[in-house]
Structure formats: structure tokens, C-alpha cells
Design a protein around this motif. Structure first.
Motif, PDB file in Angstrom:
ATOM      1  N   MET A   1       0.845  -1.201   0.000  1.00  0.00           N
ATOM      2  CA  MET A   1       0.000   0.000   0.000  1.00  0.00           C
ATOM      3  C   MET A   1       0.879   1.250   0.000  1.00  0.00           C
ATOM      4  N   GLN A   2       0.414   2.316  -0.654  1.00  0.00           N
ATOM      5  CA  GLN A   2       1.204   3.549  -0.727  1.00  0.00           C
ATOM      6  C   GLN A   2       0.980   4.412   0.503  1.00  0.00           C
ATOM      7  N   SER A   3       1.956   5.290   0.785  1.00  0.00           N
ATOM      8  CA  SER A   3       1.791   6.209   1.913  1.00  0.00           C
ATOM      9  C   SER A   3       0.730   7.244   1.561  1.00  0.00           C
ATOM     10  N   ILE A   4       0.250   7.900   2.600  1.00  0.00           N
ATOM     11  CA  ILE A   4      -0.777   8.919   2.398  1.00  0.00           C
ATOM     12  C   ILE A   4      -0.231  10.089   1.569  1.00  0.00           C
ATOM     13  N   TRP A   5       1.097  10.302   1.637  1.00  0.00           N
ATOM     14  CA  TRP A   5       1.709  11.399   0.861  1.00  0.00           C
ATOM     15  C   TRP A   5       1.641  11.080  -0.633  1.00  0.00           C
ATOM     16  N   ARG A   6       1.953   9.831  -0.963  1.00  0.00           N
ATOM     17  CA  ARG A   6       1.959   9.451  -2.394  1.00  0.00           C
ATOM     18  C   ARG A   6       0.538   9.478  -2.943  1.00  0.00           C
ATOM     19  N   GLU A   7      -0.417   9.060  -2.098  1.00  0.00           N
ATOM     20  CA  GLU A   7      -1.820   9.032  -2.539  1.00  0.00           C
ATOM     21  C   GLU A   7      -2.342  10.431  -2.849  1.00  0.00           C
ATOM     22  N   THR A   8      -1.731  11.454  -2.214  1.00  0.00           N
ATOM     23  CA  THR A   8      -2.275  12.808  -2.339  1.00  0.00           C
ATOM     24  C   THR A   8      -1.321  13.755  -3.080  1.00  0.00           C
ATOM     25  N   GLN A 233      20.576  -0.451   8.965  1.00  0.00           N
ATOM     26  CA  GLN A 233      19.277   0.137   8.612  1.00  0.00           C
ATOM     27  C   GLN A 233      18.183  -0.390   9.543  1.00  0.00           C
ATOM     28  N   GLU A 234      17.198   0.447   9.753  1.00  0.00           N
ATOM     29  CA  GLU A 234      16.047   0.072  10.585  1.00  0.00           C
ATOM     30  C   GLU A 234      14.761   0.280   9.809  1.00  0.00           C
ATOM     31  N   ARG A 235      13.750  -0.523  10.143  1.00  0.00           N
ATOM     32  CA  ARG A 235      12.429  -0.331   9.550  1.00  0.00           C
ATOM     33  C   ARG A 235      11.439   0.090  10.620  1.00  0.00           C
ATOM     34  N   SER A 236      10.459   0.862  10.201  1.00  0.00           N
ATOM     35  CA  SER A 236       9.370   1.223  11.105  1.00  0.00           C
ATOM     36  C   SER A 236       8.082   1.282  10.288  1.00  0.00           C
ATOM     37  N   TYR A 237       6.953   1.292  10.963  1.00  0.00           N
ATOM     38  CA  TYR A 237       5.663   1.083  10.311  1.00  0.00           C
ATOM     39  C   TYR A 237       4.708   2.205  10.702  1.00  0.00           C
ATOM     40  N   ALA A 238       3.762   2.509   9.826  1.00  0.00           N
ATOM     41  CA  ALA A 238       2.838   3.609  10.131  1.00  0.00           C
ATOM     42  C   ALA A 238       1.439   3.292   9.616  1.00  0.00           C
ATOM     43  N   LEU A 239       0.442   3.820  10.340  1.00  0.00           N
ATOM     44  CA  LEU A 239      -0.960   3.762   9.900  1.00  0.00           C
ATOM     45  C   LEU A 239      -1.472   5.192   9.776  1.00  0.00           C
ATOM     46  N   ALA A 240      -2.340   5.448   8.807  1.00  0.00           N
ATOM     47  CA  ALA A 240      -3.072   6.721   8.744  1.00  0.00           C
ATOM     48  C   ALA A 240      -4.485   6.419   9.204  1.00  0.00           C
ATOM     49  N   LYS A 301     -10.801   4.730  11.606  1.00  0.00           N
ATOM     50  CA  LYS A 301     -10.800   3.880  10.407  1.00  0.00           C
ATOM     51  C   LYS A 301      -9.441   4.010   9.723  1.00  0.00           C
ATOM     52  N   GLU A 302      -8.874   2.878   9.331  1.00  0.00           N
ATOM     53  CA  GLU A 302      -7.545   2.909   8.696  1.00  0.00           C
ATOM     54  C   GLU A 302      -7.654   3.339   7.233  1.00  0.00           C
ATOM     55  N   LEU A 303      -6.916   4.394   6.871  1.00  0.00           N
ATOM     56  CA  LEU A 303      -6.939   4.872   5.480  1.00  0.00           C
ATOM     57  C   LEU A 303      -5.772   4.317   4.674  1.00  0.00           C
ATOM     58  N   ALA A 304      -4.641   4.125   5.351  1.00  0.00           N
ATOM     59  CA  ALA A 304      -3.451   3.646   4.641  1.00  0.00           C
ATOM     60  C   ALA A 304      -2.464   3.070   5.650  1.00  0.00           C
ATOM     61  N   HIS A 305      -1.598   2.215   5.177  1.00  0.00           N
ATOM     62  CA  HIS A 305      -0.474   1.768   6.010  1.00  0.00           C
ATOM     63  C   HIS A 305       0.751   1.657   5.126  1.00  0.00           C
ATOM     64  N   TRP A 306       1.916   1.908   5.709  1.00  0.00           N
ATOM     65  CA  TRP A 306       3.156   1.844   4.948  1.00  0.00           C
ATOM     66  C   TRP A 306       4.326   1.712   5.911  1.00  0.00           C
ATOM     67  N   SER A 307       5.506   1.500   5.361  1.00  0.00           N
ATOM     68  CA  SER A 307       6.679   1.373   6.232  1.00  0.00           C
ATOM     69  C   SER A 307       7.825   2.197   5.675  1.00  0.00           C
ATOM     70  N   ALA A 308       8.806   2.436   6.527  1.00  0.00           N
ATOM     71  CA  ALA A 308       9.946   3.272   6.135  1.00  0.00           C
ATOM     72  C   ALA A 308      11.238   2.570   6.498  1.00  0.00           C
ATOM     73  N   GLN A 309      12.294   2.969   5.841  1.00  0.00           N
ATOM     74  CA  GLN A 309      13.618   2.392   6.105  1.00  0.00           C
ATOM     75  C   GLN A 309      14.581   3.535   6.395  1.00  0.00           C
ATOM     76  N   ASP A 310      15.319   3.423   7.499  1.00  0.00           N
ATOM     77  CA  ASP A 310      16.214   4.506   7.905  1.00  0.00           C
ATOM     78  C   ASP A 310      17.641   4.012   8.075  1.00  0.00           C
ATOM     79  N   CYS A 311      18.596   4.816   7.624  1.00  0.00           N
ATOM     80  CA  CYS A 311      20.025   4.509   7.805  1.00  0.00           C
ATOM     81  C   CYS A 311      20.490   5.076   9.144  1.00  0.00           C
ATOM     82  N   MET A 312      21.055   4.223   9.971  1.00  0.00           N
ATOM     83  CA  MET A 312      21.496   4.642  11.299  1.00  0.00           C
ATOM     84  C   MET A 312      23.030   4.656  11.347  1.00  0.00           C
TER      85      MET A 312
END
Ligand code: FES
Length: 486
Positions: A1-8, A233-240, A301-312
Motif C-alpha cells: 500500500m502507498q503512503s498517504i503522501w503518495r496518494e495525495t 538500517q532500521e524499519r518502522s511502520y505507520a498507519l493513517a 478507520k484505517e486509510l493507509a499503512h506503509w513502512s519506512a527504512q532509515d540509515c542509522m
């Protein structure tokens, strides 16, 4: 699923490079750091070309929670422990300047990107963390930030304490990126294959440039620089979530279970579930966030979910500056941790100054050649341990005891199997089709692990990722996985 930023958001397509060209500056990576650097160079009268393997903003810029802040977890405590007081002040000043520069650009150019000033909070629900929060306030103030401890927040649960920084901000990262990238020369669908001296070789032609900037999240060149030994690298997750809550600011909880929260209009962005890339065998990160949402915002209500990858980085400070001592015309911007928005602007200010030959007062703290043994040694050893484990697994270990024939995987699942008599990774689609791939990472050979939340093969050593069919998602690896007959 795409992030809310990409959707808009909606970017116009850019052409691919066609043939060989010359340019004063070549920037590798069309994310926020690369585009902002091109933008600030242009303001200094220096033209550049940006080379993007996919589309503008298609990397981590589209997956961020887009907080523009100088509050980076417990960074000021770490800075005072491992850097000089002067360098700690440089870090604070650079990030505060970055916030101001966003405000100035957005106001002057009237960019419609929902830029809003908000306080940032770093909270804990555990009373044992109060001394650490108090110490962070003291060090942040010594570094020049106005920080204070509070218990008053708009969070839906009780906290032990929170640190508040005023004058921080949030925005829509892709709308901002879209506006500032408009006048720039960007080549999309142009993959950089190698860099030698002043030549950037792509699959569409070669760019010869006086200055070359690596702004592609994780530098894919192993040597010189050796960034793969200095980052993980680390991953994290998000819901809108719609119908959740309107918060007064941007929040982050300390510790592994800390949650990230901010609003985008009436939508709540709820993030968490951080883990080192390649270490999510059990999955369940989105489910954990859904449980939090159900507990505190049962009507949401969940509109979107996505994850991110960060360099530490090893000492928690980004690497921004000259790529290595043997490549005076190469520059790098990487290791932003969870703070890509502010770090991208810091990178653009610093690198555009360095390329233009201007002095930059906060260059020393971000210098990629700095030496911080106190902060780096422990993380370096644990990173090396991880790499040795990943390599040993791939080289010596037999298939896991539970590794099975590919066809026995449940539909919609992936995992380690025996295919063609060898250890392999396989994914069985909902319709029953199976794809098997080599799980030897093409970067340096570590064994990949299945991530059930993202249906991807992730490398625990330096964080490369591949989709279920072996297509490259994230570097430092540069090629797809080899397919194996089933
Ligand atoms: Fe380096 Fe996989 S990313 S071995």
C-alpha cells in the motif's frame, strides 16, 4: 500500500537521460536531500543534474512521517557525551536553521504543502526514564535549544514526563518536493551503475561532472568511504487513521515500544514497531499498531499503512560532507536516522556551501571522516557481529529444520525452502504460483530473512531489501536476486 503522501500528490514525469552529458554538479538520488541540494545550488547560481533510478520522491521521502524538528530522541545527551560542546551546538544550530529555511522557502515561494508550526514532544510512560529526560532537557538547553519538561500533553494515555521543543513544524513532504523540483533538471528512470573520478555511469549514458553528490539514501559504493561498515538500517511502520484525534503537536515515545504520532489535517499518523532490517521473522508490526488504534481510538478507520527504512550511523549523527579523503570532488548525505526532513535541509545547506567554496560553521559535527570512538565502538562491534552471523548463516548453515518444499508453503506466505536441492527463499501467491529465489544477498553475501509484514526478503547485515520475486527494493545491493527453478 502507498503512503498517504503518495496518494495525495502527483508528479509530472521527467525524461530519462539519453546519451552522455556534462554538468557542473551531478546529484545521485531524487529524494528530498538530492532535490533540496540542487535547489540551494541553483540559488547560488550553480546548475546541477539530478539522476533518479525511479521517480522523484519514490524512496524514503514518500514514507516519512514528515516532522521538521531539531528534537531527535535523546540526541543532545549523546552529543555532549561523545562530541565537544562546540559540536553539540553546531548540531542544534544546523537543525534549527533547517527549520527556519523551510519556513522561509515555503513562505517566500508560497508553496502549498500544509506547513504548520507545532511543538515536538519526546515522552515516556515509564517513571524510570524521568532522569534521562531531565538530562536531555539540560543538554538541549546548553546546546542552544529552548526545551522544557512537561506532563501536559494531548496523548490519550498517561505519561511519566515529556520534553517539549517549541517552534518545530510538520508538512506534506511530496507537495513540497513537487514544488521545489519544478525548475530543476531531473532525469528519472536513470540508474547509476558506477562512479569513477568525475564520471557517473548510468544505464542511459554518462554524466561528467566537477562535483558529484551521493544522496541516494545508502551510498552503494563500497570503497572508498566504507559506509556499509559504519551504518545499519532500521524499519518502522505507520498507519493513517481517520476519526482518531486532533493532537496539539508531534509526539515520539522513547524506547523500543515508543509510538510516533502527528496529525495530517484530521488524519492521525500512528507509527512504531521499529526493528533492525532483516529481524522481523515473526511479523505482526502492523497488527500491533492496529491494536493500539483499537484501544485508544476504537471509532477510527484505517486509510493507509506503509513502512519506512532509515540509515542509522554508529554515533547517531548523519554523515554529511566530503565522501572520503581520496575523492575531493565527491560528497555524501546519508545516515539521517529517523530525521530525514531536517537532515535533508541540513545536507542541502552544508553541501551547497561546500560545493560553492563557502565556509559552513556546522560542517565539523557532520563530517563523514570524524572519529567518535566512545559512541561508535559498541555499535561497530554489534554491526560486525551481525554481518559475521549473516555471512556464516549463508555459508555454513544447512536449511532451517522447518525449511520445506516450496509447494507446501501456505498461500500468500514466504519462507525458506529447499529448491533445486539447495537452500532458497520462496513465496507462494494467493493463487498458488510459487517463485523461488537465492537468499544470498548480492551486496556482500549475507543470508536474507523473510519479512512477513512487507512480504520482502531483507538483509540483516546492511539492510538491502528485495520483493517477494527478488526485485531490488533498497540498497546498498544493486542487483535483483537470482531466480531458482522450483
Ligand atoms: Fe550488505 Fe546484504 S546489504 S550483505
Amino acid at each position: 500500500m502507498q503512503s498517504i503522501w503518495r496518494e495525495t500528490s502527483d508528479f509530472r514525469e521527467r525524461p530519462a537521460l539519453s546519451g552522455d552529458i556534462t554538468a557542473p554538479v551531478a546529484i545521485i538520488g531524487g529524494g528530498l536531500a538530492g532535490i533540496l541540494t540542487a535547489c540551494l545550488l541553483r540559488q547560488k547560481g550553480i546548475e546541477s543534474v539530478v539522476l533518479e533510478a525511479n521517480r522523484i520522491g519514490s524512496g524514503q521521502t514518500q514514507n516519512t512521517t514528515a516532522k521538521i524538528t531539531s528534537q531527535h530522541n535523546l540526541i543532545y545527551t549523546k552529543l555532549f557525551q561523545n562530541f565537544s560542546e562546540e559540536e553539540a551546538k553546531q548540531y542544534a544550530s544546523a537543525n534549527q536553521q533547517a527549520i527556519g529555511r523551510y519556513r522561509q522557502m515555503i513562505t517566500q515561494e508560497q508553496i502549498d504543502c500544509q506547513f504548520e508550526e507545532r511543538p515536538a514532544y519526546l515522552y515516556s510512560v515509564d517513571r524510570e526514564d524521568i532522569p534521562a529526560l531531565e538530562m536531555e532537557v539540560e543538554y538541549a538547553c546548553r546546546a542552544g535549544i529552548h526545551a522544557e519538561l512537561t506532563k501536559k500533553t494531548t496523548l490519550p494515555f498517561e505519561i511519566a514526563a515529556a520534553i517539549q521543543f517549541g517552534g518545530q513544524a510538520q508538512f506534506h513532504p511530496l507537495k513540497f518536493l513537487q514544488a521545489i523540483s519544478e525548475p530543476l533538471t531531473v532525469y528519472e528512470k536513470t540508474k547509476v551503475l558506477s562512479v569513477e573520478g568525475k564520471s557517473v555511469v548510468t544505464d542511459r549514458g554518462t554524466v561528467t561532472a566537477e562535483h558529484i553528490v551521493f544522496a541516494s539514501h545508502f551510498p552503494f559504493v563500497n570503497a572508498p568511504g566504507y559506509y556499509f561498515m559504519r551504518m545499519y538500517q532500521e524499519r518502522s511502520y505507520a498507519l493513517a487513521l481517520q476519526n482518531a484525534v486532533k493532537l496539539d503537536g508531534m509526539y515520539l515515545g522513547i524506547g523500543e515500544k515508543g509510538l510516533s504520532m502527528r496529525n495530517y489535517g484530521d488524519t492521525l499518523l500512528l507509527g512504531g514497531g521499529d526493528h533492525r532490517t532483516g529481524e522481523n521473522k515473526a511479523g505482526g508490526k502492523y497488527d500491533m499498531l492496529r491494536e493500539v488504534a483499537a484501544l485508544f481510538y476504537p471509532q477510527s478507520k484505517e486509510l493507509a499503512h506503509w513502512s519506512a527504512q532509515d540509515c542509522m550511523t554508529l554515533d547517531s549523527v548523519p554523515y554529511i560532507g566530503q565522501f572520503s579523503s581520496s575523492t575531493p570532488n565527491w560528497y555524501v548525505a546519508t545516515g539521517f536516522g529517523k530525521w530525514g526532513m531536517t537532515s535533508s535541509m541540513v545536507s542541502a545547506i552544508l553541501l551547497s556551501d561546500q560545493i560553492a567554496g563557502d565556509e559552513n560553521p556546522f560542517a565539523p559535527v557532520f563530517s563523514p571522516s570524524r572519529f567518535t570512538p566512545g559512541a561508535s565502538a559498541k555499535n561497530f562491534l554489534s554491526g560486525m557481529g551481525q554481518a559475521v552471523k549473516g555471512l556464516a548463516k549463508q555459508t555454513f548453515s544447512l536449511p532451517d529444520a522447518d525449511a520445506a518444499e516450496p509447494q507446501t508453503l501456505p498461500d500468500g506466505h514466504g519462507g525458506m525452502v529447499i529448491a533445486d536441492g539447495k537452500k532458497a527463499g520462496a513465496y507462494k501467491e494467493e493463487q498458488g504460483d510459487v517463485t523461488a529465489v537465492s537468499i544470498k544477498c548480492p551486496h556482500l553475501g549475507c543470508q536474507l530473512e523473510w519479512n512477513p509484514d512487507e512480504k520482502s526478503w531483507d538483509c540483516p547485515c546492511h539492510g538491502s531489501r528485495f520483493d517477494a520475486k527478488g526485485g531490488l527494493l533498497e540498497g546498498p545491493a544493486q542487483t535483483d536476486l537470482e531466480e531458482i527453478p522450483t
